[in-house]
Design a protein around this motif. Structure first.
Motif, short mmCIF file in Angstrom:
data_model
loop_
_atom_site.label_atom_id
_atom_site.label_comp_id
_atom_site.label_asym_id
_atom_site.label_seq_id
_atom_site.Cartn_x
_atom_site.Cartn_y
_atom_site.Cartn_z
N ASP A 1 0.73 -1.24 -0.10
CA ASP A 1 0.00 -0.04 0.08
C ASP A 1 0.93 1.22 -0.12
O ASP A 1 0.54 2.20 -0.65
N ILE A 2 1.92 1.33 0.61
CA ILE A 2 2.76 2.59 0.92
C ILE A 2 3.49 2.91 -0.38
O ILE A 2 3.48 3.96 -0.64
N ILE A 3 3.64 1.66 -1.17
CA ILE A 3 4.64 2.07 -2.28
C ILE A 3 3.54 2.48 -3.62
O ILE A 3 4.05 3.18 -4.59
N ARG A 4 2.33 2.65 -3.17
CA ARG A 4 1.63 3.20 -4.42
C ARG A 4 1.25 4.57 -4.23
O ARG A 4 1.40 5.23 -2.94
N PRO A 5 1.48 5.21 -5.28
CA PRO A 5 1.25 6.78 -5.47
C PRO A 5 0.02 7.30 -4.56
O PRO A 5 -1.21 6.72 -4.80
N GLY A 6 0.37 8.28 -3.90
CA GLY A 6 -0.77 8.88 -3.19
C GLY A 6 -1.27 8.24 -1.93
O GLY A 6 -2.26 8.64 -1.32
N ASP B 1 -1.75 7.06 1.84
CA ASP B 1 -1.61 7.75 3.15
C ASP B 1 -1.26 6.75 4.27
O ASP B 1 -2.02 5.99 4.76
N PRO B 2 0.08 6.92 4.93
CA PRO B 2 0.32 6.05 5.86
C PRO B 2 -0.45 6.20 7.12
O PRO B 2 -0.31 5.29 7.87
N ASP B 3 -1.11 7.25 7.53
CA ASP B 3 -1.91 7.21 8.67
C ASP B 3 -3.08 6.53 8.50
O ASP B 3 -3.62 5.68 9.70
N GLU B 4 -3.45 6.66 7.19
CA GLU B 4 -4.85 5.99 7.06
C GLU B 4 -4.76 4.25 7.15
O GLU B 4 -5.40 3.59 7.67
N ILE B 5 -3.56 3.90 6.29
CA ILE B 5 -3.10 2.58 6.48
C ILE B 5 -3.07 2.20 7.64
O ILE B 5 -3.30 0.99 8.05
N ALA B 6 -2.33 2.89 8.59
CA ALA B 6 -2.26 2.45 9.99
C ALA B 6 -3.13 2.39 10.64
O ALA B 6 -3.37 1.39 11.84
N GLU B 7 -4.27 3.25 10.42
CA GLU B 7 -5.51 2.93 11.13
C GLU B 7 -6.18 1.56 10.99
O GLU B 7 -6.68 1.00 11.83
N ARG B 8 -6.24 1.02 9.78
CA ARG B 8 -6.53 -0.29 9.35
C ARG B 8 -5.77 -1.36 10.06
O ARG B 8 -6.20 -2.35 10.44
N PHE B 9 -4.41 -0.99 9.98
CA PHE B 9 -3.48 -2.05 10.53
C PHE B 9 -3.68 -2.35 12.33
O PHE B 9 -3.70 -3.32 12.69
N ASP B 10 -4.14 -1.08 12.70
CA ASP B 10 -4.32 -0.92 13.96
C ASP B 10 -5.51 -2.25 14.47
O ASP B 10 -5.69 -2.87 15.34
N GLY B 11 -6.57 -1.88 13.55
CA GLY B 11 -7.55 -2.79 13.83
C GLY B 11 -7.15 -4.24 13.74
O GLY B 11 -7.83 -5.13 14.44
N LEU B 12 -6.35 -4.51 12.65
CA LEU B 12 -6.05 -5.91 12.19
C LEU B 12 -4.96 -6.46 13.69
O LEU B 12 -5.45 -7.50 14.08
N ILE B 13 -4.28 -5.62 14.30
CA ILE B 13 -3.37 -6.15 15.18
C ILE B 13 -4.47 -6.34 16.44
O ILE B 13 -4.32 -7.41 17.32
N GLY B 14 -5.33 -5.26 16.69
CA GLY B 14 -6.19 -5.69 17.88
C GLY B 14 -6.93 -7.08 17.65
O GLY B 14 -7.14 -7.63 18.88
N ARG B 15 -7.56 -7.23 16.43
CA ARG B 15 -8.07 -8.69 16.44
C ARG B 15 -7.40 -9.84 16.56
O ARG B 15 -7.68 -10.62 17.16
N LEU B 16 -6.12 -9.66 16.06
CA LEU B 16 -5.09 -10.78 16.15
C LEU B 16 -4.84 -11.13 17.53
O LEU B 16 -4.40 -12.27 18.02
N ARG B 17 -4.81 -9.96 18.47
CA ARG B 17 -4.47 -10.16 19.76
C ARG B 17 -5.55 -10.57 20.72
O ARG B 17 -5.02 -10.99 21.93
N GLN B 18 -6.86 -10.40 20.04
CA GLN B 18 -7.66 -10.88 21.20
C GLN B 18 -7.83 -12.34 21.93
O GLN B 18 -8.29 -12.27 22.94
#
Length: 264
Positions: free
Chosen positions: A89-94, A96-113
């Motif tokens: 995602d990061i290497i794609r033009p335009g 947003d690392p903050d938006e990508i991180a928000e979705r990654f945050d949800g993923l880690i929360g789910r994996l840790r449950q």
């Protein structure tokens, strides 16, 4: 056999980094070994009834990993999960690392449950590479977000940015997008260190390369662009992926069989 670590069910999810591209091995499932297989081999040697699955597929974006791999991984009831996602995602033009991180945050929360140990990865410092170097700033921002996410959810971080030896060209495959066998072995050692597991995998610290004439380096760059960069750009234009039609190399938990005489 004495148990030296607490994990018996390891699932690796992600993209080509975790699939092992750049580390070809005809004897490995899917034809690639990679750092995750190397980590699993070490862990399997140190405990009984160890099982390992690797559902990573090259080219996968973060949302695809969330949609296609996360729930399946949890259905296997792992006690150890490694997840590297967001790099494509990061290497794609335009992007947003903050938006990508928000979705990654949800993923880690789910994996840790369910209480599994989760290891995530920062992106390496790619400032020296012709194409990836253009997204160095976005990678650095994303990495800072990843450290915050790990702290929030009690996950571990294998810090690839801090692993400065990865800046050596010999740590990368000819396509300059994936790690070489030397790079994968070095990353495997870093992951085992992050887990606090004793191991015999020795990270590589090669001697510095001699300076090359400008014309030689330029000719090599042009050859790389023709062979690897142009096909990558064409896939972006056509909205296709190197992972189209590829299936996970180890979709279910299974014993780790390693008949090599060399160290992992």
């Amino acid at each position: 056999m004495s148990t030296r670590h607490p994990w018996t069910r390891y699932v690796a999810i992600g993209d080509s980094f975790t699939e092992g591209l750049g580390d070809p091995d005809p004897g490995a499932p899917g034809g690639f070994r990679g750092w995750a297989d190397r980590v699993a081999e070490v862990l399997a040697h140190q405990t009984e009834d160890f099982a390992y699955a690797n559902t990573a597929i090259r080219g996968r974006l973060l949302q695809q990993i969330i949609d296609e791999q996360a729930e399946h991984a949890l259905s296997l009831h792992p006690d150890l999960i490694t997840v590297s996602a967001g790099g494509n995602d990061i290497i794609r033009p335009g992007s947003d690392p903050d938006e990508i991180a928000e979705r990654f945050d949800g993923l880690i929360g789910r994996l840790r449950q369910d209480g599994a140990t989760v290891v995530l990865f920062t992106g390496p410092d790619v400032g020296m590479t012709p194409v990836l170097g253009l997204v160095r700033g976005r990678t650095a921002i994303y990495n800072e977000n990843l450290h915050a996410i790990a702290l929030k959810h009690g996950a571990l971080v294998a810090d690839m940015w801090a692993l400065r030896v990865l800046r050596d060209p010999r740590m990368w495959a000819p396509d300059r997008l994936h790690h070489s066998p030397m790079g994968h072995a070095t990353i495997a050692a870093a992951v085992l260190d992050t887990l606090g597991v004793e191991h015999g995998v020795r990270p590589e610290f090669p001697e510095p390369l001699a300076a090359r004439p400008w014309r030689e380096a330029r000719a090599e760059d042009l050859g790389w662009a023709r062979e690897y960069l142009v096909p990558w750009v064409v896939r972006r234009i056509r909205h296709t992926s190197s992972g189209d039609g590829v299936t996970p190399k180890r979709p279910e938990l299974d014993a780790v069989v390693d008949n090599r005489s060399d160290t992992p």
